[in-house]
Design a protein around this motif. Structure first.
Motif, PDB file in Angstrom:
ATOM      1  N   LEU A 279       0.816  -1.211   0.000  1.00 61.81           N
ATOM      2  CA  LEU A 279       0.000   0.000   0.000  1.00 61.81           C
ATOM      3  C   LEU A 279       0.849   1.260   0.000  1.00 61.81           C
ATOM      4  O   LEU A 279       0.419   2.305  -0.494  1.00 61.81           O
ATOM      5  N   ALA A 280       2.063   1.177   0.561  1.00 63.55           N
ATOM      6  CA  ALA A 280       2.929   2.360   0.597  1.00 63.55           C
ATOM      7  C   ALA A 280       3.245   2.862  -0.812  1.00 63.55           C
ATOM      8  O   ALA A 280       3.310   4.071  -1.047  1.00 63.55           O
ATOM      9  N   THR A 283       0.268   4.796  -2.019  1.00 65.48           N
ATOM     10  CA  THR A 283       0.207   6.085  -1.327  1.00 65.48           C
ATOM     11  C   THR A 283       1.206   7.063  -1.918  1.00 65.48           C
ATOM     12  O   THR A 283       0.883   8.230  -2.167  1.00 65.48           O
ATOM     13  N   ASP A 284       2.420   6.584  -2.176  1.00 67.33           N
ATOM     14  CA  ASP A 284       3.453   7.453  -2.768  1.00 67.33           C
ATOM     15  C   ASP A 284       3.030   7.953  -4.146  1.00 67.33           C
ATOM     16  O   ASP A 284       3.273   9.110  -4.502  1.00 67.33           O
ATOM     17  N   ARG A 287       0.446  10.714  -3.861  1.00 67.91           N
ATOM     18  CA  ARG A 287       1.042  11.920  -3.297  1.00 67.91           C
ATOM     19  C   ARG A 287       1.986  12.598  -4.278  1.00 67.91           C
ATOM     20  O   ARG A 287       2.191  13.803  -4.214  1.00 67.91           O
ATOM     21  N   ASP A 308      -1.496  -0.848  10.086  1.00 74.60           N
ATOM     22  CA  ASP A 308      -1.172   0.158   9.072  1.00 74.60           C
ATOM     23  C   ASP A 308      -2.173   0.174   7.929  1.00 74.60           C
ATOM     24  O   ASP A 308      -2.478   1.226   7.372  1.00 74.60           O
ATOM     25  N   ASP A 312      -4.086   3.357   5.874  1.00 67.67           N
ATOM     26  CA  ASP A 312      -3.536   3.598   4.539  1.00 67.67           C
ATOM     27  C   ASP A 312      -4.641   3.570   3.486  1.00 67.67           C
ATOM     28  O   ASP A 312      -4.668   4.400   2.568  1.00 67.67           O
ATOM     29  N   ASN A 315      -6.586   6.733   3.685  1.00 68.25           N
ATOM     30  CA  ASN A 315      -5.821   7.851   3.127  1.00 68.25           C
ATOM     31  C   ASN A 315      -5.807   7.818   1.605  1.00 68.25           C
ATOM     32  O   ASN A 315      -5.949   8.855   0.947  1.00 68.25           O
ATOM     33  N   ILE A 316      -5.626   6.627   1.045  1.00 69.10           N
ATOM     34  CA  ILE A 316      -5.638   6.491  -0.415  1.00 69.10           C
ATOM     35  C   ILE A 316      -6.998   6.897  -0.969  1.00 69.10           C
ATOM     36  O   ILE A 316      -7.090   7.620  -1.980  1.00 69.10           O
ATOM     37  N   MET A 319      -7.364  10.679  -1.037  1.00 66.27           N
ATOM     38  CA  MET A 319      -6.638  11.320  -2.131  1.00 66.27           C
ATOM     39  C   MET A 319      -7.322  11.074  -3.471  1.00 66.27           C
ATOM     40  O   MET A 319      -7.418  11.981  -4.311  1.00 66.27           O
TER      41      MET A 319
END
Length: 541
Positions: A279-280, A283-284, A287, A308, A312, A315-316, A319
């Protein structure tokens, strides 16, 4: 024969609906009027060179155990080259893959020196060119040089779709910057390596630069598929002015890059497919740049920790909903979560509610490892924001134990009431009884739902339930049920009592939904679905 059958354009339309090659062969031998359009379709797609080689005077069939191969006894004569040109000129799509274990050497060198380039596939529209990673390790320099020569002989101004699947070390020798000069009209580009793996960066830095330059010089490029290894390459894609669809596969960690993308990014992008190992990475990506796509497909298959992952995902979603106001399609395959016993009690509303800002949504398909604890009021509050919804699938892909169910037939009724265009939906809900406060919509406002997925929904063999489902789902054709669930007999009984007599089917998996939404096919593997779309889409060529 009817005069219409003497019109070549009509015959090509009719014959184009025939999928059986043997039928086309029969038509080609029927009469002169049928011969040319049928022959063009027979040779339109080629997945190996043998069908052409076996028509040459110097060709012979050699048996090797259970396998056979075509070999050439001498170099090609003038008549042989004329045969190659006559047959290859009909080919519009060519797929070729070179493997050192395959018997290519006896004939391959003969094809790399034609009298002139027009003798080899002059009308090619789509090319899929692959080289095994084993060849990169075999040190077969002569064969490697012949492969490079053959590749550039296939490039021409008519080419509109190109797939390159070669080992990372090969890119520096393929002279990628020359491709735009040879093929200025490419609209679809697939860049890959045969050793693609998430977490493995297999494309050298110099190859990344060459690929970025290649993309920047293809002015008509509309579609890109690529295994991304750096932010620089992504930034190159972002500058492609005509790019409308992008499919990328993100490793766990991208190479260091700018905090934000520079310039006017993805100005024409409308469809984004992202495969990520965590997922990171997703997210990157969101962003890093601002996107305004209308179709979004995300899949993350690696395991994540529950502490986490839930935040996450929220947050995704935040966005995405803030960037993609005109979003019409959302398909999200969540990662597996460990440990399973740390399930947020209010999931999935914290993630879904962000998409209430996307009023144009037509498709929502989510696969979650979390228990779907939506209550009737939760569902009704959200679906009010999606009046254009046609497909609504919430999959539960967690443990084998049935999740707790709060949704009832009243929530399902609210979904049907507020989404008048709905045709497919899949939810886990309690169908053991008809709630007293459930009021069916009027028949005139009922949506044309043909598919209802119930996963492991509890149900009773109640005539009241069957009658109520007949009222709210008068057009139902299929009920999808988890074939291992304990309520299979009850749902079968419901099918027999429903006025429409729908059939029972195993619940459609997320992969099948992805394939149906992407290509209209029934392939169950998402990579195969993508490959099939690229290969069979006539719009690309």
């Amino acid at each position: 024969m009817h005069p219409c059958f003497y019109v070549d354009e009509i015959l090509r339309v009719v014959f184009g609906c025939i999928e059986d090659r043997s039928t086309l062969c029969v038509l080609a031998r029927t009469c002169r009027a049928f011969h040319e359009p049928a022959m063009d379709l027979i040779w339109e797609t080629l997945t190996a060179m043998e069908p052409i080689l076996q028509n040459l005077s110097s060709a012979s069939i050699v048996s090797e155990g259970r396998n056979t191969r075509v070999t050439l006894s001498r170099p090609l004569s003038d008549n042989d080259w004329n045969t190659v040109r006559r047959l290859s000129s009909r080919v519009r799509r060519l797929h070729t893959f070179f493997n050192p274990s395959a018997p290519y050497v006896p004939w391959f060198g003969c094809l790399t020196s034609p009298p002139d380039p027009s003798f080899l596939f002059p009308n090619l529209r789509a090319l899929s060119f692959g080289v095994s990673i084993l060849l990169d390790r075999s040190n077969a320099k002569e064969e490697f040089q012949a492969i490079v020569r053959f590749f550039f002989l296939l490039l021409g101004p008519n080419l509109s779709a190109l797939r390159i699947t070669i080992p990372g070390a090969f890119y520096a020798h393929f002279d990628l910057p020359s491709i735009p000069l040879l093929c200025p009209n490419i609209r679809a580009l697939d860049i890959a390596t045969p050793d693609d793996r998430w977490d493995v960066i297999s494309m050298p830095a110099e190859a990344v630069h060459l690929c970025s330059k290649l993309v920047s010089e293809l002015c008509n490029l509309e579609i890109i598929w690529c295994f991304v290894t750096s932010w620089d390459l992504l930034n190159g894609f972002a500058q492609a002015k005509a790019l409308r669809r992008l499919r990328v596969e993100l490793p766990r960690q991208l190479s260091p890059g700018p905090e934000y993308a520079s310039g006017n990014n993805f100005s024409q992008l409308r469809s984004l497919d992202v495969g990520a190992s965590c997922l990171a990475s997703l997210t990157d990506l969101f962003r890093w740049t601002s996107l305004n796509v209308i179709e979004l497909r995300l899949y993350c298959l690696a395991y994540e920790t529950a502490s986490d992952a839930s935040q996450d995902l929220v947050n995704i979603s935040s966005m995405i909903s803030s960037q993609c106001k005109a979003l019409k399609l959302l398909w999200f395959l969540f990662p597996k979560i460990k440990p399973y016993d740390q399930t947020p009690s209010t999931w999935p509303r914290p993630m879904l509610e962000h998409y209430q800002a996307c009023h144009q949504l037509r498709v929502i398909a989510l696969d979650t490892p979390y228990s779907l604890t939506l209550a009737d009021n939760d569902l009704e509050d959200m679906v009010k924001a999606w009046p254009h919804l046609e497909v609504f699938h919430l999959f539960y892909g967690g443990t084998e134990y049935p999740p707790p169910v709060q949704l009832t037939l009243r929530g399902v009724t609210a979904l049907l009431f507020h989404c008048s265009k709905l045709t497919h939906f899949a939810l886990t809900f309690d169908a053991t009884r008809v709630p007293e406060d459930a009021v069916p919509p009027s028949h005139e406002t009922l949506p044309p739902v043909k598919y209802m997925g119930v996963y492991r929904s509890p149900v009773s063999d109640s005539s009241d339930v069957a009658a109520y489902l007949s009222i709210i789902l008068p057009y139902l054709e299929i009920i999808g049920v988890d074939e291992w669930q304990c309520y299979w007999p009850e749902w079968r009984w419901i099918c027999t009592q429903h006025d429409k007599k729908p059939t029972m089917d195993a619940d459609r998996s997320p992969m099948k939904i992805y394939s149906l939404l992407s290509t209209g096919s029934k392939y169950t593997n998402e990579w195969l679905a993508c490959n099939t779309e690229w290969w069979h889409s006539r719009q690309l060529w």
